[in-house]
Design a protein around this motif. Structure first.
Motif, PDB file in Angstrom:
ATOM      1  N   VAL A   1       0.860  -1.175   0.000  1.00 16.56           N
ATOM      2  CA  VAL A   1       0.000   0.000   0.000  1.00 16.56           C
ATOM      3  C   VAL A   1       0.901   1.231   0.000  1.00 16.56           C
ATOM      4  O   VAL A   1       1.638   1.471   0.943  1.00 16.56           O
ATOM      5  CB  VAL A   1      -0.925   0.037   1.239  1.00 16.56           C
ATOM      6  CG1 VAL A   1      -1.724   1.316   1.280  1.00 16.56           C
ATOM      7  CG2 VAL A   1      -1.852  -1.163   1.248  1.00 16.56           C
ATOM      8  N   ALA A   2       0.865   1.966  -1.099  1.00 14.88           N
ATOM      9  CA  ALA A   2       1.637   3.205  -1.201  1.00 14.88           C
ATOM     10  C   ALA A   2       0.766   4.399  -0.856  1.00 14.88           C
ATOM     11  O   ALA A   2       1.232   5.393  -0.295  1.00 14.88           O
ATOM     12  CB  ALA A   2       2.193   3.357  -2.611  1.00 14.88           C
ATOM     13  N   HIS A   3      -0.495   4.281  -1.208  1.00 17.95           N
ATOM     14  CA  HIS A   3      -1.466   5.352  -0.953  1.00 17.95           C
ATOM     15  C   HIS A   3      -2.824   4.680  -0.907  1.00 17.95           C
ATOM     16  O   HIS A   3      -3.145   3.872  -1.765  1.00 17.95           O
ATOM     17  CB  HIS A   3      -1.412   6.380  -2.093  1.00 17.95           C
ATOM     18  CG  HIS A   3      -2.118   7.652  -1.788  1.00 17.95           C
ATOM     19  ND1 HIS A   3      -1.502   8.702  -1.162  1.00 17.95           N
ATOM     20  CD2 HIS A   3      -3.393   8.040  -2.014  1.00 17.95           C
ATOM     21  CE1 HIS A   3      -2.359   9.694  -1.031  1.00 17.95           C
ATOM     22  NE2 HIS A   3      -3.515   9.307  -1.542  1.00 17.95           N
ATOM     23  N   TYR A   4      -3.604   4.975   0.124  1.00 16.23           N
ATOM     24  CA  TYR A   4      -4.911   4.360   0.249  1.00 16.23           C
ATOM     25  C   TYR A   4      -5.910   5.075  -0.648  1.00 16.23           C
ATOM     26  O   TYR A   4      -6.020   6.293  -0.627  1.00 16.23           O
ATOM     27  CB  TYR A   4      -5.403   4.430   1.697  1.00 16.23           C
ATOM     28  CG  TYR A   4      -4.529   3.655   2.638  1.00 16.23           C
ATOM     29  CD1 TYR A   4      -4.754   2.298   2.846  1.00 16.23           C
ATOM     30  CD2 TYR A   4      -3.469   4.257   3.294  1.00 16.23           C
ATOM     31  CE1 TYR A   4      -3.952   1.574   3.701  1.00 16.23           C
ATOM     32  CE2 TYR A   4      -2.663   3.539   4.152  1.00 16.23           C
ATOM     33  CZ  TYR A   4      -2.905   2.204   4.357  1.00 16.23           C
ATOM     34  OH  TYR A   4      -2.111   1.492   5.200  1.00 16.23           O
ATOM     35  N   GLN A   5      -6.597   4.283  -1.461  1.00 11.79           N
ATOM     36  CA  GLN A   5      -7.620   4.845  -2.347  1.00 11.79           C
ATOM     37  C   GLN A   5      -8.805   3.901  -2.340  1.00 11.79           C
ATOM     38  O   GLN A   5      -8.635   2.692  -2.502  1.00 11.79           O
ATOM     39  CB  GLN A   5      -7.070   4.973  -3.762  1.00 11.79           C
ATOM     40  CG  GLN A   5      -8.071   5.499  -4.756  1.00 11.79           C
ATOM     41  CD  GLN A   5      -7.423   5.726  -6.114  1.00 11.79           C
ATOM     42  OE1 GLN A   5      -6.328   6.257  -6.185  1.00 11.79           O
ATOM     43  NE2 GLN A   5      -8.089   5.312  -7.159  1.00 11.79           N
ATOM     44  N   VAL A   6      -9.999   4.433  -2.134  1.00 15.48           N
ATOM     45  CA  VAL A   6     -11.193   3.601  -2.136  1.00 15.48           C
ATOM     46  C   VAL A   6     -12.209   4.172  -3.117  1.00 15.48           C
ATOM     47  O   VAL A   6     -12.354   5.377  -3.245  1.00 15.48           O
ATOM     48  CB  VAL A   6     -11.835   3.483  -0.739  1.00 15.48           C
ATOM     49  CG1 VAL A   6     -10.939   2.741   0.211  1.00 15.48           C
ATOM     50  CG2 VAL A   6     -12.198   4.838  -0.170  1.00 15.48           C
ATOM     51  N   VAL A   7     -12.850   3.263  -3.815  1.00 13.58           N
ATOM     52  CA  VAL A   7     -13.961   3.635  -4.692  1.00 13.58           C
ATOM     53  C   VAL A   7     -15.215   3.193  -3.959  1.00 13.58           C
ATOM     54  O   VAL A   7     -15.315   2.046  -3.535  1.00 13.58           O
ATOM     55  CB  VAL A   7     -13.867   2.923  -6.059  1.00 13.58           C
ATOM     56  CG1 VAL A   7     -15.066   3.272  -6.922  1.00 13.58           C
ATOM     57  CG2 VAL A   7     -12.568   3.294  -6.748  1.00 13.58           C
ATOM     58  N   MET A   8     -16.141   4.123  -3.763  1.00 12.16           N
ATOM     59  CA  MET A   8     -17.350   3.769  -3.012  1.00 12.16           C
ATOM     60  C   MET A   8     -18.579   4.336  -3.691  1.00 12.16           C
ATOM     61  O   MET A   8     -18.502   5.311  -4.421  1.00 12.16           O
ATOM     62  CB  MET A   8     -17.244   4.270  -1.582  1.00 12.16           C
ATOM     63  CG  MET A   8     -17.231   5.781  -1.437  1.00 12.16           C
ATOM     64  SD  MET A   8     -16.929   6.294   0.247  1.00 12.16           S
ATOM     65  CE  MET A   8     -15.221   6.774   0.061  1.00 12.16           C
ATOM     66  N   LYS A   9     -19.683   3.675  -3.439  1.00 12.09           N
ATOM     67  CA  LYS A   9     -20.971   4.190  -3.871  1.00 12.09           C
ATOM     68  C   LYS A   9     -21.649   4.746  -2.624  1.00 12.09           C
ATOM     69  O   LYS A   9     -21.644   4.114  -1.575  1.00 12.09           O
ATOM     70  CB  LYS A   9     -21.791   3.088  -4.494  1.00 12.09           C
ATOM     71  CG  LYS A   9     -21.226   2.628  -5.825  1.00 12.09           C
ATOM     72  CD  LYS A   9     -22.209   1.806  -6.583  1.00 12.09           C
ATOM     73  CE  LYS A   9     -21.786   1.461  -7.977  1.00 12.09           C
ATOM     74  NZ  LYS A   9     -20.475   1.087  -8.239  1.00 12.09           N
ATOM     75  N   VAL A  10     -22.189   5.951  -2.754  1.00 15.02           N
ATOM     76  CA  VAL A  10     -22.853   6.620  -1.632  1.00 15.02           C
ATOM     77  C   VAL A  10     -24.304   6.806  -2.019  1.00 15.02           C
ATOM     78  O   VAL A  10     -24.615   7.312  -3.103  1.00 15.02           O
ATOM     79  CB  VAL A  10     -22.192   7.991  -1.335  1.00 15.02           C
ATOM     80  CG1 VAL A  10     -22.927   8.698  -0.220  1.00 15.02           C
ATOM     81  CG2 VAL A  10     -20.727   7.801  -0.975  1.00 15.02           C
ATOM     82  N   GLY A  11     -25.201   6.356  -1.151  1.00 15.71           N
ATOM     83  CA  GLY A  11     -26.624   6.475  -1.412  1.00 15.71           C
ATOM     84  C   GLY A  11     -27.236   7.620  -0.635  1.00 15.71           C
ATOM     85  O   GLY A  11     -26.846   7.893   0.492  1.00 15.71           O
ATOM     86  N   PHE A  12     -28.184   8.296  -1.271  1.00 11.05           N
ATOM     87  CA  PHE A  12     -28.894   9.363  -0.583  1.00 11.05           C
ATOM     88  C   PHE A  12     -30.343   9.411  -1.034  1.00 11.05           C
ATOM     89  O   PHE A  12     -30.697   8.934  -2.121  1.00 11.05           O
ATOM     90  CB  PHE A  12     -28.213  10.721  -0.783  1.00 11.05           C
ATOM     91  CG  PHE A  12     -28.130  11.188  -2.223  1.00 11.05           C
ATOM     92  CD1 PHE A  12     -29.087  12.040  -2.745  1.00 11.05           C
ATOM     93  CD2 PHE A  12     -27.083  10.768  -3.026  1.00 11.05           C
ATOM     94  CE1 PHE A  12     -28.998  12.471  -4.057  1.00 11.05           C
ATOM     95  CE2 PHE A  12     -26.984  11.203  -4.333  1.00 11.05           C
ATOM     96  CZ  PHE A  12     -27.957  12.057  -4.851  1.00 11.05           C
ATOM     97  N   ARG A  13     -31.186   9.930  -0.157  1.00 13.81           N
ATOM     98  CA  ARG A  13     -32.610  10.020  -0.418  1.00 13.81           C
ATOM     99  C   ARG A  13     -32.905  11.285  -1.200  1.00 13.81           C
ATOM    100  O   ARG A  13     -32.420  12.359  -0.883  1.00 13.81           O
ATOM    101  CB  ARG A  13     -33.372  10.033   0.907  1.00 13.81           C
ATOM    102  CG  ARG A  13     -34.859   9.993   0.783  1.00 13.81           C
ATOM    103  CD  ARG A  13     -35.580   9.882   2.148  1.00 13.81           C
ATOM    104  NE  ARG A  13     -34.836  10.402   3.279  1.00 13.81           N
ATOM    105  CZ  ARG A  13     -34.805  11.687   3.643  1.00 13.81           C
ATOM    106  NH1 ARG A  13     -35.462  12.592   2.966  1.00 13.81           N
ATOM    107  NH2 ARG A  13     -34.124  12.064   4.700  1.00 13.81           N
ATOM    108  N   ILE A  14     -33.708  11.152  -2.262  1.00 17.02           N
ATOM    109  CA  ILE A  14     -34.128  12.289  -3.066  1.00 17.02           C
ATOM    110  C   ILE A  14     -35.223  13.038  -2.308  1.00 17.02           C
ATOM    111  O   ILE A  14     -36.154  12.411  -1.773  1.00 17.02           O
ATOM    112  CB  ILE A  14     -34.672  11.825  -4.439  1.00 17.02           C
ATOM    113  CG1 ILE A  14     -33.630  11.006  -5.200  1.00 17.02           C
ATOM    114  CG2 ILE A  14     -35.190  12.986  -5.257  1.00 17.02           C
ATOM    115  CD1 ILE A  14     -32.421  11.780  -5.620  1.00 17.02           C
TER     116      ILE A  14
END
Length: 67
Positions: free
Chosen positions: A52-65
């Motif tokens: 691990v040289a640099h922490y990177q995360v891909v995430m989906k964030v849910g929100f209410r319309i």
């Protein structure tokens, strides 16, 4: 009680220190411009040359319309 409608967006957070910091930073930043954030799903991280040289995360964030 009415039905709710949700939307998911993709965020990519990064940090030189930890995955937690990458997630916290991305959500904190998104919450400044997006209301009703409810949950997140982490899809993947980053590995460079077996370390691990640099922490990177891909995430989906849910929100209410809004109604």
């Amino acid at each position: 009680m009415g039905e709710h409608v949700y939307k998911k967006i993709e965020l990519i957070g990064s940090s030189p220190n930890s995955i937690t910091e990458a997630i916290d930073g991305a959500i904190s930043r998104a919450s400044k411009t997006t209301r009703n954030l409810d949950w997140f799903e982490v899809d993947e991280g980053q590995i460079v040359n077996g370390k691990v040289a640099h922490y990177q995360v891909v995430m989906k964030v849910g929100f209410r319309i809004d109604e």
